[in-house]
Design a protein around this motif. Structure first.
Motif, short mmCIF file in Angstrom:
data_model
loop_
_atom_site.label_atom_id
_atom_site.label_comp_id
_atom_site.label_asym_id
_atom_site.label_seq_id
_atom_site.Cartn_x
_atom_site.Cartn_y
_atom_site.Cartn_z
N GLN A 150 118.19 -37.58 54.66
CA GLN A 150 119.19 -36.93 53.70
C GLN A 150 119.58 -37.82 52.53
N VAL A 151 119.92 -38.93 52.98
CA VAL A 151 120.75 -39.98 52.06
C VAL A 151 119.66 -40.29 50.78
N SER A 152 118.32 -40.58 51.33
CA SER A 152 117.50 -40.73 50.14
C SER A 152 117.23 -39.63 49.26
N THR A 153 117.59 -38.26 49.68
CA THR A 153 117.43 -37.02 48.72
C THR A 153 118.47 -37.28 47.64
N ALA A 154 119.65 -38.04 47.94
CA ALA A 154 120.51 -38.02 46.95
C ALA A 154 120.10 -38.86 45.90
N VAL A 214 128.98 -33.28 48.97
CA VAL A 214 129.77 -33.89 48.06
C VAL A 214 128.93 -35.12 47.32
N LEU A 215 128.18 -35.82 48.31
CA LEU A 215 127.21 -37.04 47.96
C LEU A 215 126.20 -36.41 46.86
N GLY A 270 110.02 -36.73 35.61
CA GLY A 270 109.82 -35.62 36.61
C GLY A 270 109.18 -35.73 37.74
N SER A 271 108.39 -36.62 37.67
CA SER A 271 107.34 -36.98 38.85
C SER A 271 108.01 -38.04 39.94
N TYR A 272 108.48 -39.13 39.09
CA TYR A 272 109.19 -39.99 40.16
C TYR A 272 110.24 -39.90 40.72
N ALA A 273 111.11 -38.92 39.99
CA ALA A 273 112.32 -38.56 40.38
C ALA A 273 112.18 -38.12 42.15
N PHE A 274 111.08 -37.41 42.35
CA PHE A 274 111.04 -37.23 43.95
C PHE A 274 110.39 -38.24 44.84
N ALA A 275 110.30 -39.43 44.40
CA ALA A 275 109.57 -40.35 45.09
C ALA A 275 110.68 -41.05 46.34
N PRO A 276 112.00 -41.17 45.91
CA PRO A 276 113.09 -41.68 46.93
C PRO A 276 112.83 -40.37 48.11
N ALA A 277 112.99 -39.46 47.79
CA ALA A 277 113.05 -38.28 48.98
C ALA A 277 111.75 -38.50 49.78
N PHE A 278 110.46 -38.60 49.08
CA PHE A 278 109.11 -38.67 49.84
C PHE A 278 109.20 -39.68 50.52
N PHE A 279 109.52 -40.79 50.12
CA PHE A 279 109.23 -42.07 50.75
C PHE A 279 110.54 -42.09 52.00
N GLY A 280 111.59 -41.62 51.67
CA GLY A 280 112.42 -41.45 52.77
C GLY A 280 111.93 -40.38 53.93
N LEU A 281 111.03 -39.37 53.60
CA LEU A 281 110.52 -38.39 54.80
C LEU A 281 109.32 -39.23 55.58
N VAL A 282 108.83 -40.29 54.65
CA VAL A 282 107.72 -41.12 55.45
C VAL A 282 108.48 -41.88 56.45
N ARG A 283 109.61 -42.66 56.11
CA ARG A 283 110.04 -43.45 56.87
C ARG A 283 110.80 -42.81 57.94
N ALA A 284 111.34 -41.52 57.91
CA ALA A 284 112.07 -40.79 58.82
C ALA A 284 110.89 -40.42 59.85
N ALA A 285 109.75 -40.31 59.37
CA ALA A 285 108.61 -39.81 60.33
C ALA A 285 108.24 -40.74 61.45
N PHE A 286 108.69 -42.00 61.51
CA PHE A 286 108.31 -43.04 62.48
C PHE A 286 110.11 -43.74 62.94
N SER A 287 110.06 -43.73 64.34
CA SER A 287 111.13 -44.14 64.68
C SER A 287 111.30 -45.52 64.86
N HIS A 288 110.11 -46.33 65.12
CA HIS A 288 109.97 -47.69 65.25
C HIS A 288 110.13 -48.22 63.84
#
Length: 422
Positions: free
Chosen positions: A47-51, A101-102, A361-379
């Protein structure tokens, strides 16, 4: 009456500082803001990386309209307003208690940052330097790299010592004060208003009449193979780089501590200046610029893979940051230089503008994409491994795209060919 000292040197120095502030607050700041927000609120990384994604994405709309804003309101006014909006956005980051708000703060910071970014640097330097413009732009863009060297540790020191809210207020007020001073004492002047000429010449260069070349449309540009491989390579390379940078500070902080992590980020941006200098030397020796881009991303890949050893050997981060940082500056500056060798002078400006718009326009989505990748793993170790794997895969695709066009012939569209088209 002509001033004895060429005022372009003053403009260049102030533009260097403008770039340092702009990138230090608007580019290298968001990864640190993201970590500070998570520590304060406990919100999930996705959620934060989406910001961060909203921050970069919101600026693309403004970039397309900056020339019109400059013409209507003037460069000094837009730069000052941009610094104010950036400051408001960062302060919202620091105090947001709800996600919406964020996200609103991220939009503000993104809109404000682009008015202090690459478009502003080019616009400010262009009237004062023509023949010496590549060298002048290189010096100005070093301010962007210096922004990471100075602001990454500065943000961490202020946040740890005084809290995010106070740090945001102090830096944003200082930024507005400095940029406002430059805007109405330096950036409001032109060579003509001071009786000077670009490059400190005694006489202006003669104006070359227009050839009558018809404009090259965006659709025509997209049909050219050279452009497609170049734009794809730039977009993929920046997608991997921006995505990694957005999460790099929080990854390093978990292994090295906040202080060392901020210094490591500063080392990466300092390495960008060295990488840009080495690339310039190699280009003067005649190296194929596409192959140079491939080499740069290959070096970044090695540095990215070294992050897999952080858990057992945190000190490996220092070497990894040098290798990753070596390509940070070239990722944005090298593709336009490639375009200059592959496209005619009449079409280079349109090619570069379209290429930059597509890549942002492409790299703007990179932070959220890699945020989802990180969130998919708990360790944490698995999350880092997943991010590294994804980044390396995208870097490999960028290398492939640049390499596919390495042997392509330059595109030379003669103006006469367009004059007879109806």
């Amino acid at each position: 009456m002509k001033h004895t000292r060429f005022f372009g040197k003053t403009v260049l120095a102030c533009t260097f500082i403008l770039a340092m502030i702009g990138w230090g607050v608007g580019f290298y700041g968001p990864p640190i803001y993201m970590q500070a927000v998570m520590e304060r609120t406990g919100w999930p990384i996705a959620q934060v990386s989406t910001a961060v994604t909203l921050h970069f994405l919101s600026g693309t709309i403004i970039i397309a309209n900056l020339p019109r804003f400059y013409a209507r309101f003037g460069i000094p006014t837009i730069i000052l307003l941009g610094s104010i909006v950036l400051g408001i956005g960062v302060n919202i980051w620091a105090q947001a208690s709800q996600l919406w708000v964020l996200y609103a703060g991220a939009v503000c910071s993104g809109v404000g940052w682009v008015t202090l970014g690459a478009a502003a640097v080019n616009t400010l330097i262009a009237p004062w330097y023509v023949k010496e413009r590549p060298k002048a732009l290189g010096k100005a863009y070093n301010g962007a790299s210096m922004g990471g060297v100075v602001f990454s540790p500065l943000w961490v020191w202020l946040i740890e010592g005084f809290g995010f809210a106070t740090a945001a207020l102090l830096i944003s007020l200082a930024a507005v004060l400095i940029i406002g001073t430059f805007a109405f004492l330096v950036f409001n002047k032109s060579p003509r208003s001071l009786g000077q000429h670009p490059d400190d010449a005694d006489q202006p260069d003669p104006v070359i009449p227009a050839t009558g070349a018809a404009p090259w449309t965006a659709m025509q540009t997209l049909k050219v193979a050279n452009f497609r491989t170049l734009a794809t390579g730039m977009s993929l390379g920046l997608f991997a780089q921006i995505g990694l940078i957005a999460h790099l500070y929080s990854i390093l902080a978990g292994r090295m501590g906040a202080h060392d992590a901020s210094l490591a980020m500063g080392l990466a941006t300092a390495s960008a200046m060295g990488g840009r200098y080495i690339a310039a030397r190699l280009m003067t020796q005649g190296i194929n610029r596409r192959l140079l881009a491939c080499l740069g991303y290959a070096i970044q890949m090695v540095g990215t893979l070294m992050l897999l050893g952080l858990d057992r050997h945190p000190s490996v981060a220092w070497t990894a940051m040098v290798l990753i940082g070596s390509g940070i500056g070239n990722a944005t500056s090298l593709p336009p230089l490639i375009a200059q060798t592959e496209f005619s002078r009449e079409h280079t400006a349109r090619v570069i503008a379209l290429m930059v718009a597509i890549s942002q326009g492409s790299y703007a989505f990179a932070p959220a994409f890699f945020g989802l990748v990180r969130a998919a793993f708990s360790h944490p170790n698995q999350a880092i491994a997943a991010v590294v794997t994804a980044v390396v895969a995208v870097q490999a695709l960028a290398i492939l795209s640049f390499y596919r066009g390495a042997s392509a012939r330059p595109i030379r569209v003669r103006p006469v060919e367009h004059r007879h088209q109806r």
